[in-house]
Motif scaffolding. Structure first.
Motif, mmCIF file in Angstrom:
data_model
loop_
_atom_site.group_PDB
_atom_site.id
_atom_site.type_symbol
_atom_site.label_atom_id
_atom_site.label_comp_id
_atom_site.label_asym_id
_atom_site.label_seq_id
_atom_site.Cartn_x
_atom_site.Cartn_y
_atom_site.Cartn_z
ATOM 1 N N ALA A 209 -48.799 -14.744 4.354
ATOM 2 C CA ALA A 209 -47.877 -13.609 4.253
ATOM 3 C C ALA A 209 -46.520 -14.094 3.743
ATOM 4 C CB ALA A 209 -47.713 -12.938 5.610
ATOM 5 N N PRO A 210 -45.801 -13.254 3.000
ATOM 6 C CA PRO A 210 -44.491 -13.670 2.483
ATOM 7 C C PRO A 210 -43.464 -13.830 3.603
ATOM 8 C CG PRO A 210 -44.834 -11.336 2.086
ATOM 9 C CD PRO A 210 -46.140 -11.869 2.617
ATOM 10 N N LYS A 211 -42.336 -14.433 3.253
ATOM 11 C CA LYS A 211 -41.301 -14.705 4.257
ATOM 12 C C LYS A 211 -40.730 -13.442 4.869
ATOM 13 C CE LYS A 211 -39.849 -19.158 2.329
ATOM 14 N NZ LYS A 211 -38.712 -19.939 1.757
ATOM 15 N N ASN A 212 -40.808 -12.333 4.138
ATOM 16 C CA ASN A 212 -40.252 -11.080 4.661
ATOM 17 C C ASN A 212 -41.257 -10.315 5.531
ATOM 18 O OD1 ASN A 212 -41.741 -10.577 2.210
ATOM 19 N ND2 ASN A 212 -40.988 -8.470 2.240
ATOM 20 N N CYS A 213 -42.396 -10.944 5.854
ATOM 21 C CA CYS A 213 -43.428 -10.316 6.688
ATOM 22 C C CYS A 213 -43.640 -11.157 7.939
ATOM 23 C CB CYS A 213 -44.734 -10.202 5.898
ATOM 24 S SG CYS A 213 -46.033 -9.279 6.756
ATOM 25 N N THR A 214 -43.248 -10.618 9.087
ATOM 26 C CA THR A 214 -43.270 -11.355 10.355
ATOM 27 C C THR A 214 -44.361 -10.816 11.274
ATOM 28 O OG1 THR A 214 -40.889 -11.752 10.224
ATOM 29 C CG2 THR A 214 -41.908 -11.956 12.406
ATOM 30 N N PHE A 215 -45.091 -11.730 11.919
ATOM 31 C CA PHE A 215 -46.051 -11.373 12.964
ATOM 32 C C PHE A 215 -45.507 -11.946 14.267
ATOM 33 C CE2 PHE A 215 -48.386 -11.255 9.021
ATOM 34 C CZ PHE A 215 -49.173 -10.117 9.152
ATOM 35 N N THR A 216 -45.100 -11.056 15.156
ATOM 36 C CA THR A 216 -44.364 -11.497 16.346
ATOM 37 C C THR A 216 -45.268 -12.028 17.453
ATOM 38 O OG1 THR A 216 -44.456 -9.350 17.486
ATOM 39 C CG2 THR A 216 -42.653 -9.694 15.896
ATOM 40 N N GLY A 217 -46.551 -11.657 17.441
ATOM 41 C CA GLY A 217 -47.363 -11.895 18.619
ATOM 42 C C GLY A 217 -46.966 -10.912 19.710
ATOM 43 N N PHE A 218 -47.434 -11.159 20.910
ATOM 44 C CA PHE A 218 -47.138 -10.267 22.039
ATOM 45 C C PHE A 218 -45.645 -10.175 22.280
ATOM 46 C CE2 PHE A 218 -46.270 -9.804 26.607
ATOM 47 C CZ PHE A 218 -46.878 -8.576 26.840
#
Length: 348
Positions: A209-218
């Protein structure tokens, strides 16, 4: 009246099903229906939320004892696939199993009309539609968390967001590819990301995923997601209803959804912005992470980019968000609670 309100796998199942059960129990409390969470025949009605093997056994016992059985149809083969590793392989044998399991009920409770249409092909049992609802109390005070969650994940408005388990069925590839196409916009997916349960394709999409796409987790407080997000983007391919969608609407967030049958109750341009469903072609058998869904790079990304571009305008976001909030009023727990007392009374 006493109800045995049983949720098999309660300690292990999270996400929308767990939220729905929590909502149901809050509604039973509100209308004064006595219930136990134990599967017992010492009740006027046995209400089962997941038709696992224990629930099937209890349903058979209840029928023999003359206790009416209500079963929730949270799980379908269509919704089960494309979720976690091996669910695609399990989806096919799941359907005949569910046909037998749902056939043991006296009444099936469906979270949406779309789900009801699917379930009519499973069992010749009366059905009724009762929304999972939205718990407005859970969202109370979410606005106060905006600065904290924007700073925590380095997010700038207008932030495009999604809430829920990170699974391919929910349009993961479309979400990531849209972020690729809009590098000046922050995208964030708030929700569980257990890599051991994900197929290779899901892990690849997250890793690339690009740098502007974040997956935070729980996240410890889901209210923070609705505080930090500005546009709720939900490119899901299959959904029985979508509690996170209802929560986003209740929080006054404009929503962008894939134009699928589940969301036919939403009016495009008024309650939300819809992007055409498209024809995704064959599923990814190698990944074993899908159930006939392959939301490849060309899959409606242009439409999602255009919709999000439209919502760069703060006034348009406010307009759609206000309409969404008003539309969500009909799904409040207070609006739905009486339905449960009524359907139990009809059966008991």
């Amino acid at each position: 009246m006493k109800v045995s309100h049983y949720f098999e796998f309660e300690e292990h199942v999270t996400g929308g099903i767990a939220a729905s059960v929590d909502h149901q129990r809050k509604m039973l409390d509100r209308v004064g229906v006595e219930y136990t969470t134990e599967p017992t025949l010492d009740a006027d009605v046995l209400h089962l939320n997941v038709m696992g093997p224990r629930s099937v056994w209890h349903a058979r016992r209840a029928r023999q004892a003359g206790v009416p059985v209500v079963a929730h149809t949270h799980v379908t083969a269509e919704d089960f696939g494309d979720s976690f590793r091996f669910t695609n392989a399990l989806a096919k044998p799941l359907k005949p199993y569910l046909r037998r399991a749902y056939g043991l009920a006296d009444l099936l409770v469906c979270p949406s009309e779309y789900n009801q249409d699917l379930i009519r092909g499973y069992a010749d049992v009366p059905t009724t539609v009762v929304s999972n609802g939205v718990d407005r109390e859970k969202l109370a005070g979410f606005e106060s968390l905006e600065a904290e969650y924007r700073e925590r994940y380095d997010l700038s408005p207008p932030t495009v967001f999604l809430v829920g388990h990170v699974i391919k069925r929910k349009g993961l590839e479309t979400f990531v590819e849209t972020a690729h196409r809009m590098p000046d916009v922050d995208f964030v997916w708030f929700g569980h990301m257990d890599r051991s349960l994900k197929g290779r394709e899901t892990r690849r999409l997250v890793d690339e995923a690009p740098k502007n796409c974040t997956f935070t987790g729980f996240v410890d407080d889901v209210r923070g997601a609705y505080a930090a997000g500005d546009v709720f983007c939900f490119p899901t391919h299959e959904e029985n209803e979508g509690i996170a969608l209802l929560e986003a609407m209740a929080a006054g967030k404009p929503v962008v959804v894939r134009d699928i049958e589940t969301f036919s109750w939403l009016e495009d341009g008024e309650d939300c912005l819809k992007v055409g469903g498209g024809d995704d072609g064959p599923g990814d058998d190698v990944d074993n992470d899908a159930s006939g869904v392959d939301d490849g790079p060309g899959d409606d990304v242009d439409g999602f980019v255009a919709a999000i571009d439209e919502l760069r305008d703060a006034d348009r976001r406010a307009e759609l968000g206000a309409n969404a909030a008003a539309r969500s009023e009909a799904f409040s727990l207070d609006s739905i609670a009486e339905r449960y007392r009524s359907l139990y009374a009809e059966l008991a």
